[in-house]
Design a protein around this motif. Structure first.
Motif, PDB file in Angstrom:
ATOM      1  N   SER A  78       0.822  -1.214   0.000  1.00 14.45           N
ATOM      2  CA  SER A  78       0.000   0.000   0.000  1.00 14.45           C
ATOM      3  C   SER A  78       0.854   1.262   0.000  1.00 14.45           C
ATOM      4  O   SER A  78       0.527   2.250  -0.654  1.00 14.45           O
ATOM      5  CB  SER A  78      -0.923   0.020   1.216  1.00 14.45           C
ATOM      6  N   ARG A  79       1.962   1.240   0.742  1.00 19.55           N
ATOM      7  CA  ARG A  79       2.871   2.393   0.767  1.00 19.55           C
ATOM      8  C   ARG A  79       3.471   2.630  -0.616  1.00 19.55           C
ATOM      9  O   ARG A  79       3.603   3.763  -1.065  1.00 19.55           O
ATOM     10  CB  ARG A  79       3.996   2.192   1.784  1.00 19.55           C
ATOM     11  N   ILE A  80       3.847   1.546  -1.294  1.00 19.01           N
ATOM     12  CA  ILE A  80       4.426   1.663  -2.634  1.00 19.01           C
ATOM     13  C   ILE A  80       3.381   2.218  -3.593  1.00 19.01           C
ATOM     14  O   ILE A  80       3.656   3.137  -4.375  1.00 19.01           O
ATOM     15  CB  ILE A  80       4.970   0.299  -3.114  1.00 19.01           C
ATOM     16  N   GLU A  81       2.169   1.680  -3.536  1.00 21.61           N
ATOM     17  CA  GLU A  81       1.099   2.167  -4.409  1.00 21.61           C
ATOM     18  C   GLU A  81       0.757   3.618  -4.104  1.00 21.61           C
ATOM     19  O   GLU A  81       0.483   4.404  -5.018  1.00 21.61           O
ATOM     20  CB  GLU A  81      -0.137   1.274  -4.261  1.00 21.61           C
ATOM     21  N   GLY A 138       2.671   6.207  -5.934  1.00 21.25           N
ATOM     22  CA  GLY A 138       2.453   6.354  -7.379  1.00 21.25           C
ATOM     23  C   GLY A 138       2.842   5.169  -8.230  1.00 21.25           C
ATOM     24  O   GLY A 138       2.862   5.268  -9.455  1.00 21.25           O
ATOM     25  N   TYR A 139       3.142   4.037  -7.621  1.00 23.29           N
ATOM     26  CA  TYR A 139       3.517   2.836  -8.365  1.00 23.29           C
ATOM     27  C   TYR A 139       2.311   1.919  -8.529  1.00 23.29           C
ATOM     28  O   TYR A 139       1.343   1.997  -7.778  1.00 23.29           O
ATOM     29  CB  TYR A 139       4.633   2.073  -7.642  1.00 23.29           C
ATOM     30  N   SER A 140       2.387   1.019  -9.508  1.00 19.95           N
ATOM     31  CA  SER A 140       1.338   0.017  -9.703  1.00 19.95           C
ATOM     32  C   SER A 140       1.990  -1.326 -10.010  1.00 19.95           C
ATOM     33  O   SER A 140       3.210  -1.419 -10.188  1.00 19.95           O
ATOM     34  CB  SER A 140       0.414   0.428 -10.857  1.00 19.95           C
ATOM     35  N   ASN A 141       1.176  -2.364 -10.068  1.00 22.15           N
ATOM     36  CA  ASN A 141       1.659  -3.720 -10.387  1.00 22.15           C
ATOM     37  C   ASN A 141       2.848  -4.130  -9.514  1.00 22.15           C
ATOM     38  O   ASN A 141       3.877  -4.591 -10.015  1.00 22.15           O
ATOM     39  CB  ASN A 141       2.026  -3.844 -11.875  1.00 22.15           C
ATOM     40  N   VAL A 142       2.714  -3.969  -8.215  1.00 25.52           N
ATOM     41  CA  VAL A 142       3.778  -4.329  -7.269  1.00 25.52           C
ATOM     42  C   VAL A 142       3.927  -5.845  -7.265  1.00 25.52           C
ATOM     43  O   VAL A 142       2.946  -6.575  -7.165  1.00 25.52           O
ATOM     44  CB  VAL A 142       3.451  -3.823  -5.850  1.00 25.52           C
ATOM     45  N   SER A 143       5.164  -6.320  -7.386  1.00 26.43           N
ATOM     46  CA  SER A 143       5.408  -7.768  -7.400  1.00 26.43           C
ATOM     47  C   SER A 143       6.724  -8.098  -6.705  1.00 26.43           C
ATOM     48  O   SER A 143       7.566  -7.230  -6.508  1.00 26.43           O
ATOM     49  CB  SER A 143       5.438  -8.284  -8.846  1.00 26.43           C
ATOM     50  N   GLY A 144       6.876  -9.377  -6.347  1.00 22.53           N
ATOM     51  CA  GLY A 144       8.119  -9.869  -5.766  1.00 22.53           C
ATOM     52  C   GLY A 144       8.502  -9.220  -4.458  1.00 22.53           C
ATOM     53  O   GLY A 144       9.686  -9.141  -4.121  1.00 22.53           O
ATOM     54  N   ASN A 197       8.849   4.797   4.359  1.00 19.48           N
ATOM     55  CA  ASN A 197       9.306   5.518   3.171  1.00 19.48           C
ATOM     56  C   ASN A 197       9.302   4.576   1.986  1.00 19.48           C
ATOM     57  O   ASN A 197       9.996   3.561   1.989  1.00 19.48           O
ATOM     58  CB  ASN A 197      10.736   6.052   3.369  1.00 19.48           C
ATOM     59  N   ALA A 198       8.532   4.898   0.950  1.00 11.69           N
ATOM     60  CA  ALA A 198       8.509   4.106  -0.288  1.00 11.69           C
ATOM     61  C   ALA A 198       9.277   4.877  -1.347  1.00 11.69           C
ATOM     62  O   ALA A 198       8.954   6.023  -1.646  1.00 11.69           O
ATOM     63  CB  ALA A 198       7.068   3.877  -0.727  1.00 11.69           C
ATOM     64  N   ASN A 199      10.299   4.232  -1.915  1.00  8.04           N
ATOM     65  CA  ASN A 199      11.193   4.888  -2.858  1.00  8.04           C
ATOM     66  C   ASN A 199      11.700   3.918  -3.899  1.00  8.04           C
ATOM     67  O   ASN A 199      11.661   2.701  -3.680  1.00  8.04           O
ATOM     68  CB  ASN A 199      12.433   5.443  -2.125  1.00  8.04           C
ATOM     69  N   PRO A 200      12.255   4.448  -4.997  1.00  8.02           N
ATOM     70  CA  PRO A 200      12.993   3.546  -5.890  1.00  8.02           C
ATOM     71  C   PRO A 200      14.137   2.925  -5.100  1.00  8.02           C
ATOM     72  O   PRO A 200      14.766   3.596  -4.292  1.00  8.02           O
ATOM     73  CB  PRO A 200      13.541   4.476  -6.975  1.00  8.02           C
ATOM     74  N   ALA A 201      14.364   1.629  -5.284  1.00 11.54           N
ATOM     75  CA  ALA A 201      15.416   0.933  -4.527  1.00 11.54           C
ATOM     76  C   ALA A 201      16.781   1.470  -4.893  1.00 11.54           C
ATOM     77  O   ALA A 201      17.041   1.838  -6.024  1.00 11.54           O
ATOM     78  CB  ALA A 201      15.340  -0.561  -4.765  1.00 11.54           C
ATOM     79  N   LYS A 202      17.653   1.520  -3.886  1.00  9.67           N
ATOM     80  CA  LYS A 202      19.039   1.968  -4.099  1.00  9.67           C
ATOM     81  C   LYS A 202      19.990   0.908  -3.663  1.00  9.67           C
ATOM     82  O   LYS A 202      19.734   0.094  -2.865  1.00  9.67           O
ATOM     83  CB  LYS A 202      19.294   3.266  -3.327  1.00  9.67           C
ATOM     84  N   LYS A 213       9.426  -5.079  -7.081  1.00  7.02           N
ATOM     85  CA  LYS A 213       9.383  -4.387  -8.368  1.00  7.02           C
ATOM     86  C   LYS A 213       8.000  -3.792  -8.534  1.00  7.02           C
ATOM     87  O   LYS A 213       7.019  -4.314  -8.022  1.00  7.02           O
ATOM     88  CB  LYS A 213       9.681  -5.359  -9.506  1.00  7.02           C
ATOM     89  N   ALA A 214       7.934  -2.682  -9.275  1.00 12.69           N
ATOM     90  CA  ALA A 214       6.651  -2.036  -9.538  1.00 12.69           C
ATOM     91  C   ALA A 214       6.779  -1.170 -10.787  1.00 12.69           C
ATOM     92  O   ALA A 214       7.882  -0.825 -11.214  1.00 12.69           O
ATOM     93  CB  ALA A 214       6.229  -1.184  -8.347  1.00 12.69           C
ATOM     94  N   ASP A 215       5.632  -0.830 -11.359  1.00 12.51           N
ATOM     95  CA  ASP A 215       5.588   0.027 -12.544  1.00 12.51           C
ATOM     96  C   ASP A 215       5.323   1.467 -12.134  1.00 12.51           C
ATOM     97  O   ASP A 215       4.530   1.735 -11.234  1.00 12.51           O
ATOM     98  CB  ASP A 215       4.450  -0.395 -13.485  1.00 12.51           C
ATOM     99  N   LYS A 216       5.997   2.375 -12.837  1.00  9.91           N
ATOM    100  CA  LYS A 216       5.710   3.798 -12.679  1.00  9.91           C
ATOM    101  C   LYS A 216       5.995   4.465 -14.017  1.00  9.91           C
ATOM    102  O   LYS A 216       7.088   4.302 -14.562  1.00  9.91           O
ATOM    103  CB  LYS A 216       6.541   4.436 -11.570  1.00  9.91           C
ATOM    104  N   ALA A 217       5.015   5.161 -14.535  1.00  7.24           N
ATOM    105  CA  ALA A 217       5.147   5.847 -15.826  1.00  7.24           C
ATOM    106  C   ALA A 217       5.563   4.873 -16.924  1.00  7.24           C
ATOM    107  O   ALA A 217       6.390   5.190 -17.771  1.00  7.24           O
ATOM    108  CB  ALA A 217       6.123   7.012 -15.725  1.00  7.24           C
TER     109      ALA A 217
END
Length: 106
Positions: A60-63, A66-72, A101-106, A84-88
């Motif tokens: 839910s935090r990832i979504e 602004g992300y969708s299709n959260v997987s793995g 905090n939901a962010n692109p992984a680093k 992994k998730a989709d964005k744009a």
């Protein structure tokens, strides 16, 4: 020492105990919460720490970021949720730390 003096000293000590407990600044106490609201995230990097989020909450935090299709989605050995998730239209690695905090992984 008389009983009255001893009783008065004891009552003074007990009365001052709650004031000492509240003496820590609010900002310092607030920073100790495991999960902050989305408007209080204080980092763009995931913080390692014991994670109090369940997998559904992490998703839910990832979504909510602004992300969708959260997987793995898996919690790593540092307590950070990673997946992994989709964005744009682009699939990307994402993470959620113990503060929410939901962010692109680093």
């Amino acid at each position: 020492m008389s009983r009255l003096t001893l009783l008065a000293a004891t009552l003074l000590l007990l009365a001052s105990a709650p004031a000492r407990a509240q003496s820590q600044p609010l900002a310092k106490r607030a920073g100790k919460r495991a999960v902050n609201s989305s408007d209080q995230n204080n980092s763009n990097a995931p913080f390692a720490g014991r994670n109090s989020l369940a997998d559904g909450q992490a998703k839910s935090r990832i979504e909510g970021a602004g992300y969708s299709n959260v997987s793995g989605l898996q919690r790593d050995n540092e307590g950070v949720w990673r997946g992994k998730a989709d964005k744009a239209g682009t699939k990307t690695d994402v993470s959620v730390d113990f503060q929410g905090n939901a962010n692109p992984a680093k």
